[in-house]
Write an enzyme that holds these catalytic residues in place. Sequence first.
Site, PDB file in Angstrom:
ATOM      1  N   LYS B  86       0.616  -1.001  -0.194  1.00 18.19           N
ATOM      2  CA  LYS B  86      -0.139  -0.207   0.018  1.00 18.19           C
ATOM      3  C   LYS B  86       0.688   1.564  -0.104  1.00 18.19           C
ATOM      4  O   LYS B  86       1.602   1.202   0.353  1.00 18.19           O
ATOM      5  CB  LYS B  86      -0.913  -0.171   1.199  1.00 18.19           C
ATOM      6  CG  LYS B  86      -1.899   1.341   1.222  1.00 18.19           C
ATOM      7  CD  LYS B  86      -2.973   1.156   2.500  1.00 18.19           C
ATOM      8  CE  LYS B  86      -3.837   1.775   2.813  1.00 18.19           C
ATOM      9  NZ  LYS B  86      -4.628   1.892   3.911  1.00 18.19           N
ATOM     10  N   SER B 161      -9.702   1.758   2.952  1.00 17.95           N
ATOM     11  CA  SER B 161      -8.912   2.425   1.985  1.00 17.95           C
ATOM     12  C   SER B 161      -7.671   1.597   1.363  1.00 17.95           C
ATOM     13  O   SER B 161      -6.756   2.143   0.418  1.00 17.95           O
ATOM     14  CB  SER B 161      -8.451   3.624   2.715  1.00 17.95           C
ATOM     15  OG  SER B 161      -7.681   2.921   3.942  1.00 17.95           O
ATOM     16  N   SER B 185     -10.073  -0.771   6.943  1.00 11.85           N
ATOM     17  CA  SER B 185      -9.787  -0.290   5.659  1.00 11.85           C
ATOM     18  C   SER B 185      -8.965  -1.338   5.160  1.00 11.85           C
ATOM     19  O   SER B 185      -8.242  -1.656   3.662  1.00 11.85           O
ATOM     20  CB  SER B 185      -8.284   1.338   5.413  1.00 11.85           C
ATOM     21  OG  SER B 185      -9.319   2.471   5.773  1.00 11.85           O
TER      22      SER B 185
END
Lengths: 510, 500
Positions: B86, B161, B185
């Site tokens: 990420k 996210s 997330s």
Amino acid sequence: MSDAPHSADQPSRGSLPDDRDIEAVIGLEVHAQLATRTKLFSGCAADFAPDEPNTRTDPLVLGLPGSLPVLNAAAFRMAVKVGLALNCEIARFCKWDRKQYYYPDLPKGYQISQYDLPVCGEGWLDIDAEEGVKRIGITRAHLEEDAGKNMHAGGVSKVDLNRAGTPLVEIVSEPDMSSAAEAKAYLERLKLLLTYLGVSDCNMQEGSLRCDVNVNFKISTADGAKATPIAEVKNLNSFRGVEAAIEFERTRQLEEFARTGETLNAGNKTTRGWDPDRQVTVPQRTKEEAADYRYFPDPDLVPVTLTEEAIEALRGELGEFPADRRVRIGEVWELSDYDAGVIIERGKPFADYYEEVAQTADDGKRAANWCTQDVLRDLSELNHEIDTFPIPAGTLGHLLKRVSAGELNTKAARDVYADLLSRPRGQNTPETVDAIIDERGLIAVTGGAELEAAIDDALANPKNAVAIETVRDGKQQAVGPLMGQVLKAVSGADPKTVRAMLLERIGGAG
Amino acid sequence: MTTPLPPDPASSYPTAAELSSEIRSGRLTAVAAAQASAERIAALDGTVRAFLHTDAERSAAWAADADRRIAEGSQSDLAGIPVAIKDNLCIEGEPCTCASRMLENFRPPYTATAVRRLLDAGAVPIGRTNLDEFAMGSSTENSVAGPTRNPWDPVRAPGGSSGGSAAAVAAGMAPIALGSDTGGSIRQPAAFCGVVGLKPTYGRVSRYGLVAFASSLDQIGPFARTVRGAATVLQTIAGHDPLDSTSLSDPVPDYLTDLDEPLAGLRVGVVADHFDVGLDKEVADAVQGAIETYRSLGAEVVNVTLPHSKYSVATYYLIAPSEASSNLARYDGVHYGHRAKKFGSLEELYERSRGEGFGNEVKRRIMLGTYALSSGYYDAFYLKAMKVRRLIQQDYDAAFEQCDVIASPVTPTTAFAIGELADDPLAMYLSDVYTISANLAGIPALSLPCGFSKGLPIGLQLLGPALSEPKLLRAARMYEFTTDWHTRVPPLQDQTGVTP
């Protein structure tokens, strides 16, 4: 500073009050940089390095995303020591809070500080005031990180982050001081304590000791006591500056009071800065006063808990406080209060030096005379600190020991001392002292035909008959003129020996 | 007595364990595995848009290094395994944009501890995945680079996210990925994309090098196709880190040896409120079906209550923005990151740099948090929220006296369409209702596939007490073994015709 009395809401105008009816109310906030090797929350070096800007940085100091603070345990222990030395309540549980504001020297956008649970709570520090010892209350002392430094020149602003993140202990006093002299005495006493603890070098030029002054004035008037609005004067970095700022505020606040009659209330505290060039305080932006720092607990750090054992262990590491040491050296070495004070106030390394000289010479009084006169004078002339002074304590002690043993008179000792002073420190061993004495033939004359003959002459001289009678009657100090004659006749004669020989030969009631 | 389960059934593209056995047997090199990942990204990412940047050269160098270590006898389960990272985790010298204009050109001079541990184990980062800006969002739409698409249906959101990481694993671009979970997330995108996602106990994985959103809630965790894959990553990244004061010093247990050992006497807690209004019927049925599966496996199903969980969303949206408003203050245009071209004063430098650098959702949360921490509001908002947080933690403490794990939905619905909730932030916030309380309580929680509705995956959430990951993973593995949801792959693959 809520202690100053509030007065009636109705301002009353009037002329300048009489001096006797005015009392200053002064509280100090002192920021002392702790002498740790690394910064408060990272392993980055914490030395000053003003000539190499932005070299003492790492991801945390730069406020880079993803960096996290980790508490420097050494800094925390130092803060606890400060609290113990200031007789403070030590928190068994304390935490870290973020004080948030935007400024270019604050790369994270917040300063990690302690808001409602400081490591040190209430305590006190005794100072020497005009009327004797005065106890100044300590409100609290907490740990926080320093900001960097903004520099503006030629229309360009630059930021140096070397100082950012270095550990500070902020010591807040009660508004217990009532004159500029007391404020100065408090600062001196505090500085001495911190340097004896070894937690700060308190170097004001380098900014490792800074001070904010809260000051206002209580005025006794016919219709009761009134108080002027408090001014907080920020970032003073010299004791003279503190004194001068308070004196300036005295004039300014009293004139203001005479003109407007405005008295202290919850909303009229002002922030001012000290301009050392013009020797005046100037108002600072009102925006800062209204700042909302939005304190909240720093979620990146865990609270610290302290056990009784840990606190006691730190208490055991405190060493001797300057006030205690002053009393002790006075007693052990039979010093005057004044001499003991001079030695202690010069700082711990100097006191250590003195004590080694005294120990080696086995003569504390002689050591005190030499240290407070010759050594102090030459330190300032040579611009040395005691640990780089050319004559090590053991060497000076050895010299003085030979003087005390009567092997050397004072004049000869001064010659040796001057010789040592011109040599590099590394050469100046006790053996060097002996070599110089031998080389120059400085051994005191404590006997021999020449001395005996000179004493015979002095006793036979009719001009001395009266003095001799006086000595015989028991007034030994009358031997002085005879001594002078003998010492003059025999170069290098030891005064102590001469005196003893004269007294013995005269005999009598003594 | 229980008997160990057989190995994972084969899925349409290889799991981390399958790849690892290929690599360690010498049938596949790490360089070839990285190459295959890169090719799949090249073929599919025009559609999925899971990645913000890739660096084939650097990935190949890491892979070559892994091959050398394997040749020297490395026994690491992750040696040579491609991993998607990420884009809010720092790798020295690589971009780390957080999908924000603010950090468009930022390259950190250091590597996050979790990534460092993966690298030390021989894993091969193959690219940086898309996210909601600064991890603030539930759809990966709030990205300066535009939204990631759900591999199961490109008009739908992958969740967020960590949507890029979830989509990358679902689309077979990487067998494993790292994400971060502040309010769901990891778990919510795992559910939307039909993969396994684990949020570990707070403090189990070091946050050093994770760009902070809300420090007391953020936790790094894995995505994988299987429970074993997630457990393998956790085994590598968990453990105390002297660089993170909040990382736990408890020793890291063995998550893998007993993973296939079914749990005897497992007590599965069920919260009636979780199946109340707002929950999609098919999602409810799939989760109830999973609970029935546990019952059929011999587990005892226990009703528990979490009386304060109804305040979770409100509590979270005070605490998280408060911390965010503070954590994001450092992006001021002075030291690094976006700086406005024109400014007349210091205030203007701040206002314009931040105004231009941040997107709307980030600005919204900074304002919410600044307000909640302001003098005069702190007690009513932040402090009150911290008190409720404690009550929510106490609810879980009490519930876990009666059960070992709690089974619940991950999301009220399956993946929503891109743009569907974009103009309704409150509805978006409410979609986090099932995941948020685990972050507030600091407990571990994972999401694993438990069914499909109209071709879209449904997730089952399992929550356990702090540091119960070994039991949580075994409970998840018990369920996974009896089902084949995790072996299904999105139709995307068929469309492109690319095979791994």
